[in-house]
Design a protein around this motif. Structure first.
Motif, PDB file in Angstrom:
ATOM      1  N   ASN A   1       4.635  -3.961   4.750  1.00 21.91           N
ATOM      2  CA  ASN A   1       6.042  -3.889   4.373  1.00 21.91           C
ATOM      3  C   ASN A   1       6.537  -5.236   3.868  1.00 21.91           C
ATOM      4  O   ASN A   1       7.273  -5.304   2.886  1.00 21.91           O
ATOM      5  CB  ASN A   1       6.888  -3.439   5.563  1.00 21.91           C
TER       6      ASN A   1
ATOM      7  N   ASP B   1       9.819   1.454  14.623  1.00 21.16           N
ATOM      8  CA  ASP B   1       8.703   2.287  14.172  1.00 21.16           C
ATOM      9  C   ASP B   1       9.170   3.239  13.085  1.00 21.16           C
ATOM     10  O   ASP B   1       8.583   3.329  12.013  1.00 21.16           O
ATOM     11  CB  ASP B   1       8.168   3.143  15.331  1.00 21.16           C
TER      12      ASP B   1
ATOM     13  N   MET C   1       6.905  -3.414  16.721  1.00 22.41           N
ATOM     14  CA  MET C   1       6.295  -2.335  15.966  1.00 22.41           C
ATOM     15  C   MET C   1       4.853  -2.706  15.692  1.00 22.41           C
ATOM     16  O   MET C   1       4.595  -3.761  15.112  1.00 22.41           O
ATOM     17  CB  MET C   1       7.068  -2.160  14.668  1.00 22.41           C
TER      18      MET C   1
ATOM     19  N   SER D   1      11.842   3.288  11.196  1.00 22.15           N
ATOM     20  CA  SER D   1      12.325   2.784   9.922  1.00 22.15           C
ATOM     21  C   SER D   1      11.177   2.207   9.091  1.00 22.15           C
ATOM     22  O   SER D   1      11.189   2.322   7.861  1.00 22.15           O
ATOM     23  CB  SER D   1      13.426   1.751  10.132  1.00 22.15           C
ATOM     24  N   ALA D   2      10.163   1.639   9.751  1.00 22.24           N
ATOM     25  CA  ALA D   2       9.016   1.137   8.998  1.00 22.24           C
ATOM     26  C   ALA D   2       8.259   2.281   8.337  1.00 22.24           C
ATOM     27  O   ALA D   2       7.809   2.170   7.185  1.00 22.24           O
ATOM     28  CB  ALA D   2       8.081   0.358   9.912  1.00 22.24           C
ATOM     29  N   ILE D   3       8.143   3.397   9.062  1.00 24.17           N
ATOM     30  CA  ILE D   3       7.470   4.562   8.478  1.00 24.17           C
ATOM     31  C   ILE D   3       8.285   5.102   7.311  1.00 24.17           C
ATOM     32  O   ILE D   3       7.751   5.406   6.240  1.00 24.17           O
ATOM     33  CB  ILE D   3       7.256   5.655   9.547  1.00 24.17           C
ATOM     34  N   ALA D   4       9.610   5.184   7.519  1.00 22.34           N
ATOM     35  CA  ALA D   4      10.478   5.702   6.463  1.00 22.34           C
ATOM     36  C   ALA D   4      10.386   4.837   5.213  1.00 22.34           C
ATOM     37  O   ALA D   4      10.379   5.349   4.092  1.00 22.34           O
ATOM     38  CB  ALA D   4      11.914   5.769   6.952  1.00 22.34           C
ATOM     39  N   ASP D   5      10.290   3.526   5.407  1.00 25.81           N
ATOM     40  CA  ASP D   5      10.126   2.614   4.283  1.00 25.81           C
ATOM     41  C   ASP D   5       8.883   2.938   3.492  1.00 25.81           C
ATOM     42  O   ASP D   5       8.912   3.054   2.275  1.00 25.81           O
ATOM     43  CB  ASP D   5       9.977   1.179   4.817  1.00 25.81           C
TER      44      ASP D   5
END
Lengths: 73, 302
Positions: free
Chosen positions: A63, B168, A41, B170-174
């Motif tokens: 994150n 991608d 990612m 799930s990182a955005i959703a986080d």
């Protein structure tokens, strides 16, 4: 609290990502390379305030930072 | 990079094509000059055609992969939506703000699919401005910054290089779930793939916890309160993944079409210019022959 990872400040998606990474890393060499490519990612993101774009930062690092922040508090 | 470089050439090309009868009727001195100009333009249009053809081939090969990813991700998304359909969940019509996530990408040269999304957002903004925007991809960001910079809360870049992954999404959703404001509903706007030539900006609903608990058929499921936020986060990631993959497939197919059109336009133009070039050359040769013959006749008389 029922979930240890929730107490540690992880979101469900983060928890999934960590679990998925562990599974991918435990695969055999040839399969692992293909699988790890699916877990990559490289997004960048920026916060906006009052119509102004903030700083462009790497999403992965942000994150991790937010996880660290939640777990310490 | 191509489009900007190509446009003046195309413009010059059409202008010259329109001026063709004048060019032929002009004097010989002018013909010498235009001959070289036409040759130059022909060469540059040929180069452009080569580039667009190559880009079309690249897009075609990427398209098959993107379509496979799209079909797989559609299963993901629809399965996770199934719960809400069974529970008859409806988005809440509360006072709280709505959040719209726009799935575009970083790359252009693919026709109007990004501006289709932007147009939809602008139309919504005129009806009711009570929502915030999260924008994925540079293209839609550049378009929406001009019309509604105040609504944007987050923007993501680096999308569309390759087939989007669940990491991608799930990182955005986080990052979206970490936003400070409480939203009554979250919607994901993406390009729905209808067939290879038509797309439609469509919404996927991602519900808030309140909306889930208030759905009429909610009692059919046994869900503990603690797992509910997990379900919400996970289904947001699922919806995002679906939207990203389908948007990516649309983009590739749109790019393929755009490049195909550009190549056929270029070959049309090459045909026209070739004819023009041949005619002009013929005219120059005829003119020279006439000069030589008249010169010879004049000197023979003397």
């Amino acid at each position: 609290m029922a979930f240890a990872w929730k107490a540690a400040g992880l979101t469900y998606n983060r928890y999934l990502a960590v679990a998925a990474r562990v599974v991918r890393r435990s695969l055999k060499e040839d399969k692992r390379i293909a699988a790890e490519r699916r877990g990559e990612m490289e997004l960048r993101f920026a916060k906006w305030e009052n119509g102004k774009q903030g700083e462009n930062r790497s999403l992965a690092k942000a994150n991790e930072a937010s996880v660290a922040e939640h777990s310490s508090s | 990079m191509l489009s900007r470089a190509a446009r003046p050439v195309f413009k010059a090309g059409t202008a010259a094509a329109a001026a063709r009868p004048v060019a032929i009727g002009a004097t010989n001195a002018a013909n010498y000059a235009t001959l070289r100009e036409i040759e130059g333009r022909l060469k540059s249009i040929r180069n452009i055609e080569k580039i667009t053809k190559t880009m079309k081939i690249v897009a075609s090969t990427k398209l098959t992969r993107a379509q496979r990813a799209m079909n797989e991700s559609r299963n993901y998304g629809q399965t996770s939506q199934e719960v809400y359909e069974q529970a008859e969940t409806k988005p809440l019509e509360g006072e709280n703000k709505k959040l719209i996530i726009v799935c575009s990408s970083d790359k252009g040269l693919c026709g109007g699919i990004h501006s289709g999304l932007s147009r939809k957002i602008r139309a919504l903004l005129q009806q009711n401005a009570n929502f915030d925007l999260v924008i994925l991809g540079e293209k839609c960001k550049a378009q929406l910054v001009r019309s509604s910079p105040k609504s944007i809360v987050l923007s993501f870049a680096g999308i569309g290089k390759d087939v989007p992954t669940f990491a991608d999404a799930s990182a955005i959703a986080d990052q979206v779930s970490l936003l400070p404001t409480e939203y009554s509903s979250v919607q994901v706007l993406y390009n729905k793939f209808i067939n290879a030539t038509s797309y439609e900006p469509t919404f996927i609903d991602a519900f808030s916890e309140d909306a889930i608990t208030q759905s009429p058929n909610f009692a059919a499921y046994e869900i503990e309160d603690e797992t509910l936020p997990n379900l919400r986060e996970y289904s947001l990631a699922n919806s995002l993944y679906w939207a990203l993959a389908e948007g990516h497939a649309c983009e590739q197919s749109a790019r393929r079409n755009a490049m195909e059109n550009a190549s056929s336009n270029a070959s049309d133009m090459i045909g026209k210019f070739q004819i023009l070039y041949n005619r002009t050359r013929q005219a120059v040769i005829t003119g020279e022959l006439v000069e030589i013959i008249t010169g010879a006749a004049a000197s023979a008389d003397a």
